[in-house]
Design an enzyme around this catalytic site. Structure first.
Site, PDB file in Angstrom:
ATOM      1  N   GLY A  31       0.847  -1.198   0.000  1.00  0.00           N
ATOM      2  CA  GLY A  31       0.000   0.000   0.000  1.00  0.00           C
ATOM      3  C   GLY A  31       0.881   1.246   0.000  1.00  0.00           C
ATOM      4  O   GLY A  31       0.692   2.161  -0.819  1.00  0.00           O
ATOM      5  N   HIS A  32       1.882   1.274   0.903  1.00  0.00           N
ATOM      6  CA  HIS A  32       2.798   2.426   0.941  1.00  0.00           C
ATOM      7  C   HIS A  32       3.552   2.545  -0.387  1.00  0.00           C
ATOM      8  O   HIS A  32       3.748   3.634  -0.911  1.00  0.00           O
ATOM      9  CB  HIS A  32       3.846   2.250   2.048  1.00  0.00           C
ATOM     10  CG  HIS A  32       3.298   2.237   3.435  1.00  0.00           C
ATOM     11  ND1 HIS A  32       3.322   1.117   4.234  1.00  0.00           N
ATOM     12  CD2 HIS A  32       2.715   3.217   4.174  1.00  0.00           C
ATOM     13  CE1 HIS A  32       2.783   1.401   5.395  1.00  0.00           C
ATOM     14  NE2 HIS A  32       2.397   2.664   5.394  1.00  0.00           N
TER      15      HIS A  32
ATOM     16  N   ASP B 248      -7.304   5.127   5.035  1.00  0.00           N
ATOM     17  CA  ASP B 248      -7.592   6.065   6.123  1.00  0.00           C
ATOM     18  C   ASP B 248      -8.321   7.266   5.520  1.00  0.00           C
ATOM     19  O   ASP B 248      -7.810   8.386   5.513  1.00  0.00           O
ATOM     20  CB  ASP B 248      -6.296   6.487   6.802  1.00  0.00           C
ATOM     21  CG  ASP B 248      -5.602   5.306   7.445  1.00  0.00           C
ATOM     22  OD1 ASP B 248      -6.125   4.773   8.415  1.00  0.00           O
ATOM     23  OD2 ASP B 248      -4.537   4.893   6.938  1.00  0.00           O
TER      24      ASP B 248
ATOM     25  N   GLN C 256      -8.915  10.239   7.770  1.00  0.00           N
ATOM     26  CA  GLN C 256      -7.651  10.960   7.963  1.00  0.00           C
ATOM     27  C   GLN C 256      -7.361  11.855   6.753  1.00  0.00           C
ATOM     28  O   GLN C 256      -6.948  13.012   6.906  1.00  0.00           O
ATOM     29  CB  GLN C 256      -6.520   9.945   8.172  1.00  0.00           C
ATOM     30  CG  GLN C 256      -5.129  10.539   8.046  1.00  0.00           C
ATOM     31  CD  GLN C 256      -4.042   9.550   8.367  1.00  0.00           C
ATOM     32  OE1 GLN C 256      -3.786   9.275   9.535  1.00  0.00           O
ATOM     33  NE2 GLN C 256      -3.367   9.007   7.370  1.00  0.00           N
TER      34      GLN C 256
HETATM   35  O1  PAF Z   1      -1.306   7.150   8.018  1.00  0.00           O
HETATM   36  C1  PAF Z   1      -0.269   7.138   8.701  1.00  0.00           C
HETATM   37  O2  PAF Z   1       0.598   6.273   8.542  1.00  0.00           O
HETATM   38  C2  PAF Z   1      -0.078   8.203   9.766  1.00  0.00           C
HETATM   39  O3  PAF Z   1      -1.277   8.534  10.372  1.00  0.00           O
HETATM   40  C3  PAF Z   1       0.648   9.450   9.236  1.00  0.00           C
HETATM   41  C4  PAF Z   1      -0.187  10.178   8.207  1.00  0.00           C
HETATM   42  C5  PAF Z   1       1.987   9.066   8.637  1.00  0.00           C
HETATM   43  C6  PAF Z   1       0.899  10.420  10.385  1.00  0.00           C
HETATM   44  O4  PAF Z   1       1.687   9.852  11.371  1.00  0.00           O
END
Ligand code: PAF
Length: 281
Positions: free
Chosen positions: A35-36, A151, A154
């Site tokens: 995902g990253h 997320d 977020q």
């Molecule tokens: O999604 C994440 O991994 C974290 O919430 C982030 C955006 C890196 C902030 O620490």
């Protein structure tokens, strides 16, 4: 691969860049997965240079045990990033370097985006996310910053953060990447047993059926169906299911034409908290 760990080295590095080079930032807490890597790939296509920050941010953990259990795998993360390009720059500061020996969570007014769903179950979580993201954006000053839609709440809150703080950056949301069985990729998946990880396709399958039902049924009926479906399953414990407007994140009472909705879910399995969401229309 350049790995920067201090603010002063970061400053020197950023000063060495030419003004017309676009910098793409992928903020992470490490324990990188596909995902990253999808965010990094996108950032690589859209910028001259990519920086990945790796920092397990203490202020966003409402549960101490969760923070302690959070995996720290810097060497492995660097090796994974090298498979994309060794020109990626890693920023991996310590807690003291970032918070200058004062770990304080800032308070924000996210206009209600933070009081529902994750915000309801994780006290102060989004103030912690806001604190670190504001800090990183101000330190690194990227052109673009990339966040995953797993997320989704977020992501919307970070868009609000840059609006209220007037931070000059483009926030780019990227689609959820899933494991072969359908579980949304997350660093937490490593903590699931092999069996549960396979069975966790149940979460995505339920969301997909909820999407189908949302075509003809009310949000309330769909939520009731999801609740019952989880009630009949012994492996996964439902924390919440919500169907919300994607802009306000407010639970939908009556569907409005022209509005977009998502279903959001949080589930426990093997004592691990998993979240997921799906676009409904
Ligand atoms: O999604 C994440 O991994 C974290 O919430 C982030 C955006 C890196 C902030 O620490």
């Amino acid at each position: 691969m350049l790995v920067i760990t201090t603010n002063s080295n970061l400053k020197t590095f950023l000063n060495s860049l030419s003004k017309n080079e676009n910098l793409g930032l992928v903020p992470t807490m490490g324990a990188l997965h596909k995902g990253h890597l999808s965010l990094v790939e996108k950032a690589k296509k859209e910028n001259h240079l990519v920086m990945v920050s790796i920092f397990v941010n203490p202020t966003q953990f409402n549960n101490k045990e969760d923070l302690e259990k959070y995996p720290s795998t810097l060497e492995k993360d660097i090796a994974l990033l090298k498979t994309i390009s060794d020109k990626i720059v890693v920023f991996a500061p310590s807690v003291n370097e970032i918070y200058q020996n004062k770990v304080v969570t800032k308070k924000y007014n996210f206009k209600g985006l933070d009081t529902v769903m994750e915000g309801e179950f994780r006290d102060d979580h989004f103030n912690g996310v806001g604190t670190i993201v504001e800090l990183l954006l101000n330190l690194i000053k990227p052109t673009n910053a990339y966040f995953g839609e797993k997320d989704f709440q977020q992501l919307q809150i970070i868009k609000k953060l840059i609006e209220i703080k007037n931070i000059p950056v483009s926030i780019i949301g990227c689609p959820i990447v899933r494991e072969p069985h359908g579980l949304a990729m997350s660093s937490r998946n490593e903590r699931l047993s092999k069996q549960t990880r396979i069975e966790a396709s149940f979460i995505y399958e339920t969301l997909k059926t909820a999407k189908e039902k949302f075509g003809t049924k009310s949000a309330l009926k769909v939520k009731d169906w999801v609740t019952k479906t989880f009630h009949n399953n012994d492996t996964f414990e439902l924390e919440y299911i919500e169907i919300s407007n994607i802009k306000t994140l407010k639970p939908v009472k009556r569907k409005q034409t022209g509005e977009k909705y998502r279903a959001f879910i949080a589930v426990y399995a093997d004592n691990v908290r998993l979240i997921d969401n799906i676009a409904l229309n």
